[in-house]
Scaffold this motif. Sequence first.
Motif, PDB file in Angstrom:
ATOM      1  N   GLU A   1       0.804  -1.226   0.000  1.00  0.00           N
ATOM      2  CA  GLU A   1       0.000   0.000   0.000  1.00  0.00           C
ATOM      3  C   GLU A   1       0.836   1.274   0.000  1.00  0.00           C
ATOM      4  OE1 GLU A   1      -2.870  -0.041   3.164  1.00  0.00           O
ATOM      5  OE2 GLU A   1      -3.405  -2.126   2.780  1.00  0.00           O
ATOM      6  N   VAL A   2       2.153   1.159   0.129  1.00  0.00           N
ATOM      7  CA  VAL A   2       3.027   2.323   0.214  1.00  0.00           C
ATOM      8  C   VAL A   2       3.450   2.764  -1.180  1.00  0.00           C
ATOM      9  CG1 VAL A   2       5.218   3.168   1.128  1.00  0.00           C
ATOM     10  CG2 VAL A   2       3.863   1.558   2.450  1.00  0.00           C
ATOM     11  N   PRO A   3       3.264   4.059  -1.515  1.00  0.00           N
ATOM     12  CA  PRO A   3       3.731   4.539  -2.814  1.00  0.00           C
ATOM     13  C   PRO A   3       5.257   4.529  -2.862  1.00  0.00           C
ATOM     14  CG  PRO A   3       2.801   6.350  -1.506  1.00  0.00           C
ATOM     15  CD  PRO A   3       2.616   5.098  -0.724  1.00  0.00           C
ATOM     16  N   PRO A   4       5.825   4.168  -4.014  1.00  0.00           N
ATOM     17  CA  PRO A   4       7.287   4.096  -4.116  1.00  0.00           C
ATOM     18  C   PRO A   4       7.934   5.482  -4.054  1.00  0.00           C
ATOM     19  CG  PRO A   4       6.288   3.740  -6.249  1.00  0.00           C
ATOM     20  CD  PRO A   4       5.170   3.818  -5.254  1.00  0.00           C
ATOM     21  N   ASP A   5       9.162   5.503  -3.529  1.00  0.00           N
ATOM     22  CA  ASP A   5       9.985   6.718  -3.476  1.00  0.00           C
ATOM     23  C   ASP A   5       9.274   7.891  -2.794  1.00  0.00           C
ATOM     24  OD1 ASP A   5      12.487   7.830  -3.920  1.00  0.00           O
ATOM     25  OD2 ASP A   5      11.770   8.904  -5.694  1.00  0.00           O
ATOM     26  N   THR A   6       8.613   7.609  -1.677  1.00  0.00           N
ATOM     27  CA  THR A   6       7.901   8.621  -0.920  1.00  0.00           C
ATOM     28  C   THR A   6       8.353   8.552   0.530  1.00  0.00           C
ATOM     29  OG1 THR A   6       5.972   8.363  -2.341  1.00  0.00           O
ATOM     30  CG2 THR A   6       5.614   9.450  -0.242  1.00  0.00           C
ATOM     31  N   ASN A   7       8.598   9.708   1.141  1.00  0.00           N
ATOM     32  CA  ASN A   7       8.921   9.734   2.566  1.00  0.00           C
ATOM     33  C   ASN A   7       7.684   9.365   3.364  1.00  0.00           C
ATOM     34  OD1 ASN A   7      11.647  10.457   2.565  1.00  0.00           O
ATOM     35  ND2 ASN A   7      11.136  12.602   2.256  1.00  0.00           N
ATOM     36  N   ILE A   8       7.845   8.414   4.275  1.00  0.00           N
ATOM     37  CA  ILE A   8       6.733   7.962   5.116  1.00  0.00           C
ATOM     38  C   ILE A   8       7.238   7.743   6.536  1.00  0.00           C
ATOM     39  CG2 ILE A   8       5.477   6.840   3.235  1.00  0.00           C
ATOM     40  CD1 ILE A   8       6.536   4.147   4.374  1.00  0.00           C
ATOM     41  N   ARG A   9       6.284   7.484   7.445  1.00  0.00           N
ATOM     42  CA  ARG A   9       6.602   7.049   8.795  1.00  0.00           C
ATOM     43  C   ARG A   9       6.058   5.634   8.945  1.00  0.00           C
ATOM     44  NH1 ARG A   9       3.801  10.914  12.714  1.00  0.00           N
ATOM     45  NH2 ARG A   9       2.200  10.709  11.143  1.00  0.00           N
ATOM     46  N   VAL A  10       6.823   4.790   9.632  1.00  0.00           N
ATOM     47  CA  VAL A  10       6.374   3.440   9.925  1.00  0.00           C
ATOM     48  C   VAL A  10       6.527   3.225  11.422  1.00  0.00           C
ATOM     49  CG1 VAL A  10       8.614   2.373   9.427  1.00  0.00           C
ATOM     50  CG2 VAL A  10       6.563   0.995   9.332  1.00  0.00           C
ATOM     51  N   GLY A  11       5.540   2.592  12.017  1.00  0.00           N
ATOM     52  CA  GLY A  11       5.598   2.382  13.455  1.00  0.00           C
ATOM     53  C   GLY A  11       5.277   0.959  13.823  1.00  0.00           C
ATOM     54  N   GLY A  12       5.798   0.548  14.964  1.00  0.00           N
ATOM     55  CA  GLY A  12       5.549  -0.787  15.464  1.00  0.00           C
ATOM     56  C   GLY A  12       6.433  -1.060  16.657  1.00  0.00           C
ATOM     57  N   VAL A  13       6.594  -2.323  16.958  1.00  0.00           N
ATOM     58  CA  VAL A  13       7.400  -2.758  18.090  1.00  0.00           C
ATOM     59  C   VAL A  13       8.653  -3.440  17.552  1.00  0.00           C
ATOM     60  CG1 VAL A  13       7.441  -4.266  20.113  1.00  0.00           C
ATOM     61  CG2 VAL A  13       5.347  -3.049  19.512  1.00  0.00           C
ATOM     62  N   VAL A  14       9.807  -3.118  18.132  1.00  0.00           N
ATOM     63  CA  VAL A  14      11.068  -3.730  17.719  1.00  0.00           C
ATOM     64  C   VAL A  14      11.054  -5.185  18.176  1.00  0.00           C
ATOM     65  CG1 VAL A  14      13.577  -3.641  17.919  1.00  0.00           C
ATOM     66  CG2 VAL A  14      12.262  -1.516  17.917  1.00  0.00           C
ATOM     67  N   VAL A  15      11.282  -6.100  17.246  1.00  0.00           N
ATOM     68  CA  VAL A  15      11.257  -7.537  17.520  1.00  0.00           C
ATOM     69  C   VAL A  15      12.458  -7.913  18.385  1.00  0.00           C
ATOM     70  CG1 VAL A  15      11.327  -9.838  16.478  1.00  0.00           C
ATOM     71  CG2 VAL A  15      10.051  -7.992  15.366  1.00  0.00           C
ATOM     72  N   ASP A  16      12.190  -8.693  19.442  1.00  0.00           N
ATOM     73  CA  ASP A  16      13.264  -9.157  20.323  1.00  0.00           C
ATOM     74  C   ASP A  16      14.278  -9.980  19.548  1.00  0.00           C
ATOM     75  OD1 ASP A  16      12.209  -7.976  22.604  1.00  0.00           O
ATOM     76  OD2 ASP A  16      11.000  -9.737  23.104  1.00  0.00           O
ATOM     77  N   GLY A  17      15.561  -9.701  19.760  1.00  0.00           N
ATOM     78  CA  GLY A  17      16.646 -10.438  19.120  1.00  0.00           C
ATOM     79  C   GLY A  17      16.919 -10.056  17.677  1.00  0.00           C
ATOM     80  N   SER A  18      16.288  -8.992  17.178  1.00  0.00           N
ATOM     81  CA  SER A  18      16.446  -8.646  15.768  1.00  0.00           C
ATOM     82  C   SER A  18      17.461  -7.533  15.510  1.00  0.00           C
ATOM     83  CB  SER A  18      15.101  -8.218  15.176  1.00  0.00           C
ATOM     84  OG  SER A  18      14.688  -6.983  15.729  1.00  0.00           O
ATOM     85  N   VAL A  19      17.937  -6.876  16.550  1.00  0.00           N
ATOM     86  CA  VAL A  19      18.844  -5.739  16.367  1.00  0.00           C
ATOM     87  C   VAL A  19      20.238  -6.257  16.037  1.00  0.00           C
ATOM     88  CG1 VAL A  19      19.849  -3.700  17.448  1.00  0.00           C
ATOM     89  CG2 VAL A  19      17.477  -4.311  17.929  1.00  0.00           C
ATOM     90  N   LYS A  20      20.746  -5.837  14.873  1.00  0.00           N
ATOM     91  CA  LYS A  20      22.088  -6.223  14.418  1.00  0.00           C
ATOM     92  C   LYS A  20      22.872  -4.957  14.116  1.00  0.00           C
ATOM     93  CE  LYS A  20      20.282 -10.390  12.386  1.00  0.00           C
ATOM     94  NZ  LYS A  20      19.461 -10.759  11.265  1.00  0.00           N
ATOM     95  N   ARG A  21      24.009  -4.800  14.756  1.00  0.00           N
ATOM     96  CA  ARG A  21      24.847  -3.605  14.565  1.00  0.00           C
ATOM     97  C   ARG A  21      26.149  -4.001  13.865  1.00  0.00           C
ATOM     98  NH1 ARG A  21      23.194   0.561  18.366  1.00  0.00           N
ATOM     99  NH2 ARG A  21      21.669  -0.316  19.789  1.00  0.00           N
ATOM    100  N   GLU A  22      26.614  -3.102  13.007  1.00  0.00           N
ATOM    101  CA  GLU A  22      27.904  -3.283  12.351  1.00  0.00           C
ATOM    102  C   GLU A  22      28.993  -2.820  13.321  1.00  0.00           C
ATOM    103  OE1 GLU A  22      28.576  -4.292   9.107  1.00  0.00           O
ATOM    104  OE2 GLU A  22      26.465  -4.767   8.830  1.00  0.00           O
ATOM    105  N   ASN A  23      30.020  -3.636  13.526  1.00  0.00           N
ATOM    106  CA  ASN A  23      31.115  -3.247  14.416  1.00  0.00           C
ATOM    107  C   ASN A  23      31.869  -2.050  13.856  1.00  0.00           C
ATOM    108  OD1 ASN A  23      30.601  -5.243  16.282  1.00  0.00           O
ATOM    109  ND2 ASN A  23      31.969  -6.724  15.306  1.00  0.00           N
ATOM    110  N   GLY A  24      32.113  -1.050  14.697  1.00  0.00           N
ATOM    111  CA  GLY A  24      32.865   0.135  14.289  1.00  0.00           C
ATOM    112  C   GLY A  24      32.099   1.050  13.369  1.00  0.00           C
TER     113      GLY A  24
END
Length: 147
Positions: free
Chosen positions: A46-69
Amino acid sequence: MTVRQRRFAMVMLVVVGVSIATGLGLKAFQKNILFFYNPTQIMAGEVPPDTNIRVGGVVVDGSVKRENGSLDMQFALTDMAETVTVVYSGILPDLFREGQGIVAMGKLGPNNVFEASEVLAKHDEEYMPPEVADALAKTKASTEDKL
């Protein structure tokens, strides 16, 4: 020209001027409006392409992945029905954590990956952004109806 014709011409000139000003104002606002979507709407296309939007929800447990450095990171955002992957490069709010409601601003990239330019987190334990709370309530109600 009679007085009546001059008055009519002036009224028409004012109407045309106001119409042009309104059109230009609406065009300027269109570039600055940020619509809110939840992960279910994003996955449904339902989201138009190449458009600035806001998305909201709950961060899934165990899904956060960070790049070292690096400030680059990736996490999953859910509305309890669908999940969308969010990529972000920058400093996260102090209150950002897994299992918490957030709102991210940015654009939808290829393969339904949301490319966030800004991430906002709730400010206390009781508060959840109204859009996120409404989306979660609707999703919960629709899943209960299906059962």
